[in-house]
Design an enzyme around this catalytic site. Structure first.
Site, mmCIF file in Angstrom:
data_model
loop_
_atom_site.group_PDB
_atom_site.id
_atom_site.type_symbol
_atom_site.label_atom_id
_atom_site.label_comp_id
_atom_site.label_asym_id
_atom_site.label_seq_id
_atom_site.Cartn_x
_atom_site.Cartn_y
_atom_site.Cartn_z
ATOM 1 N N LYS A 1 0.820 -1.221 0.000
ATOM 2 C CA LYS A 1 0.000 0.000 0.000
ATOM 3 C C LYS A 1 0.850 1.265 0.000
ATOM 4 C CE LYS A 1 -4.478 -1.371 1.824
ATOM 5 N NZ LYS A 1 -5.538 -1.107 2.801
ATOM 6 N N LYS B 1 -8.256 -9.288 -8.664
ATOM 7 C CA LYS B 1 -9.418 -9.385 -7.765
ATOM 8 C C LYS B 1 -10.326 -8.147 -7.899
ATOM 9 C CE LYS B 1 -9.457 -8.513 -3.243
ATOM 10 N NZ LYS B 1 -9.389 -8.523 -1.778
ATOM 11 N N LYS C 1 -13.026 -3.144 -3.868
ATOM 12 C CA LYS C 1 -13.917 -2.003 -3.679
ATOM 13 C C LYS C 1 -13.232 -0.639 -3.724
ATOM 14 C CE LYS C 1 -14.321 -2.991 1.286
ATOM 15 N NZ LYS C 1 -12.944 -2.817 1.664
HETATM 16 P P1 ATP Z 1 -9.852 -2.819 -0.496
HETATM 17 O O1 ATP Z 1 -9.993 -2.518 -1.942
HETATM 18 O O2 ATP Z 1 -10.369 -1.745 0.410
HETATM 19 O O3 ATP Z 1 -8.522 -3.348 -0.094
HETATM 20 P P2 ATP Z 1 -11.245 -5.256 -0.970
HETATM 21 O O4 ATP Z 1 -12.455 -5.015 -1.820
HETATM 22 O O5 ATP Z 1 -10.065 -5.827 -1.657
HETATM 23 O O6 ATP Z 1 -10.893 -3.963 -0.183
HETATM 24 P P3 ATP Z 1 -11.362 -6.287 1.697
HETATM 25 O O7 ATP Z 1 -12.180 -5.325 2.476
HETATM 26 O O8 ATP Z 1 -9.884 -6.275 1.857
HETATM 27 O O9 ATP Z 1 -11.745 -6.200 0.168
HETATM 28 O O10 ATP Z 1 -11.880 -7.754 1.950
HETATM 29 C C1 ATP Z 1 -12.859 -8.114 2.878
HETATM 30 C C2 ATP Z 1 -13.128 -9.577 2.753
HETATM 31 O O11 ATP Z 1 -13.777 -9.866 1.506
HETATM 32 C C3 ATP Z 1 -11.860 -10.418 2.770
HETATM 33 O O12 ATP Z 1 -12.120 -11.590 3.484
HETATM 34 C C4 ATP Z 1 -11.598 -10.694 1.310
HETATM 35 O O13 ATP Z 1 -10.910 -11.885 1.099
HETATM 36 C C5 ATP Z 1 -13.018 -10.744 0.736
HETATM 37 N N1 ATP Z 1 -13.038 -10.260 -0.641
HETATM 38 C C6 ATP Z 1 -12.833 -8.998 -1.061
HETATM 39 N N2 ATP Z 1 -12.907 -8.912 -2.392
HETATM 40 C C7 ATP Z 1 -13.171 -10.168 -2.820
HETATM 41 C C8 ATP Z 1 -13.352 -10.751 -4.100
HETATM 42 N N3 ATP Z 1 -13.279 -10.028 -5.210
HETATM 43 N N4 ATP Z 1 -13.622 -12.066 -4.181
HETATM 44 C C9 ATP Z 1 -13.713 -12.812 -3.070
HETATM 45 N N5 ATP Z 1 -13.534 -12.335 -1.833
HETATM 46 C C10 ATP Z 1 -13.264 -11.036 -1.702
#
Ligand code: ATP
Ligand code: LTN
Length: 327
Positions: free
Chosen positions: A111, A192, A195
């Site tokens: 990050k 992936k 969000k």
């Molecule tokens: P950020 O972009 O803020 O890092 P993120 O969308 O990647 O967030 P997190 O908030 O880090 O998601 O993840 C929360 C939970 O949801 C974690 O357990 C992560 O593994 C799961 N998760 C997030 N995005 C996905 C995805 N695209 N597919 C499956 N699981 C997901």
């Protein structure tokens, strides 16, 4: 009943990845565990945020949790920033964490490369996360694989503290979903769906309109083979659409593959859009009811009251053991 604790950062609006990878599991766990679900809004400000958007999103996220099936009678739901003991304990834990340990955190390394002015908060982020967990003696912490290292740090800090001052914190275990489907970005299906991404064409947000959902799915990147089968390596786009269908319909990947084997890509996309739209429209209807009803505030007030008591007791024990204050 064992205690489970988890949080989803309000760093962006919730997506179908958050639903499939995070919220759906929490809905399953709620019958088995004493579940604590909170919004780690203090973590969100480790990177720049727009205050108006952040405030709005925090409430929206809680309403969405409820709309997705998180039952407020089975879960303790609260905001991190409304309980001062998270930051109080975080400071204490910072004083019991070594620079070498914090320096090893790979999420910080990733990050901080993406930021221009890296805040100290981004560096100490995993220690605040340890406080979130240890404050409530959580047994299990469901997280994605990227957060496992942070839970391990919380374990190390807990063990060190217990050794030095006597048994104080429960040592938590990460709970990594076994076969959790990973939803990929529709435009870059090797990445992936995330969000906080700024490029949103490949992301389906839980509050996207029907029109936008259909448009995003219909323009998902695929390949030129024109044959539907599951192969993540060579056909990431099609495999992702099959995964999305499977996750939303409850049909296994094998059965989904079988169902669509003679479909062309356009028709496959249409079917995927139909299941996603159906589910998200149901969620959005409930979401609106929760937003309009005042239930979100009620749930958060109840949660705040409950966790404040637990946290205060733990923090006072910590103060006493450290020789802080007067008692
Ligand atoms: P950020 O972009 O803020 O890092 P993120 O969308 O990647 O967030 P997190 O908030 O880090 O998601 O993840 C929360 C939970 O949801 C974690 O357990 C992560 O593994 C799961 N998760 C997030 N995005 C996905 C995805 N695209 N597919 C499956 N699981 C997901
Ligand atoms: N860092 C986590 C969110 C988070 C969390 C926690 C998860 C903050 N504190 C405590 C579990 C337990 C994330 O980005 N998903």
């Amino acid at each position: 009943m064992k205690r489970l604790l988890t949080g989803l950062q309000p760093s962006g609006d919730l997506t179908i990845g958050s639903l499939i990878g995070g919220i759906k599991q929490s809905v399953e766990y709620q019958n088995e565990y004493d579940s604590f679900i909170f919004v780690p809004d203090l973590h969100a400000i480790t990177v720049p945020q727009d205050p108006t958007l952040l405030r709005d999103r925090i409430k929206k996220n809680v309403a969405l949790y409820l709309a997705c099936g998180i039952n407020p009678n089975k879960n303790t739901i609260y905001l991190q920033s409304e309980n001062v003991y998270h930051t109080n304990l975080s400071w204490v834990l910072e004083c019991h964490t070594y620079m070498g340990e914090a320096n090893r955190m790979t999420q910080y390394k990733d990050k901080s490369k993406k930021q221009e002015n890296v805040s100290v908060g981004l560096f100490t982020y995993p220690i605040l996360m340890a406080a979130d967990i240890l404050l409530y003696d959580a047994d299990y912490v469901p997280v994605g694989i990227d957060q496992k290292q942070h839970v391990e740090l919380a374990r190390d800090i807990a063990m060190r503290f217990n050794k030095k001052y006597g048994s104080t914190f429960n040592v938590p275990n990460p709970l990594i979903p076994k076969v959790g489907a990973k939803i990929m970005d529709l435009q870059t299906p090797t990445k992936k769906m995330s969000k906080s991404d700024t490029e949103t064409k490949g992301i389906i947000f839980l509050l996207d309109s029907e029109e936008v959902i259909r448009k995003k799915i219909m323009s998902a990147v695929t390949d030129s083979e024109a044959k539907v089968y599951y192969d993540i390596e060579n056909k990431p786009g099609i495999s992702n659409l099959l995964t999305i269908y499977s996750s939303f319909s409850g049909l296994s990947i094998e059965k989904t593959e079988e169902k669509f084997k003679d479909f062309n890509y356009g028709n496959l996309k249409k079917e995927v859009a139909d299941v996603v739209v159906e589910k998200l429209m149901q969620i959005q209807k409930k979401y609106q009811e929760y937003m309009d009803s005042g239930i979100v505030d009620e749930v958060l007030n109840q949660g705040r009251e409950k966790v404040e008591k637990i946290a205060r007791q733990k923090y006072e024990e910590v103060m006493h053991k450290l020789g802080l204050g007067r008692n």
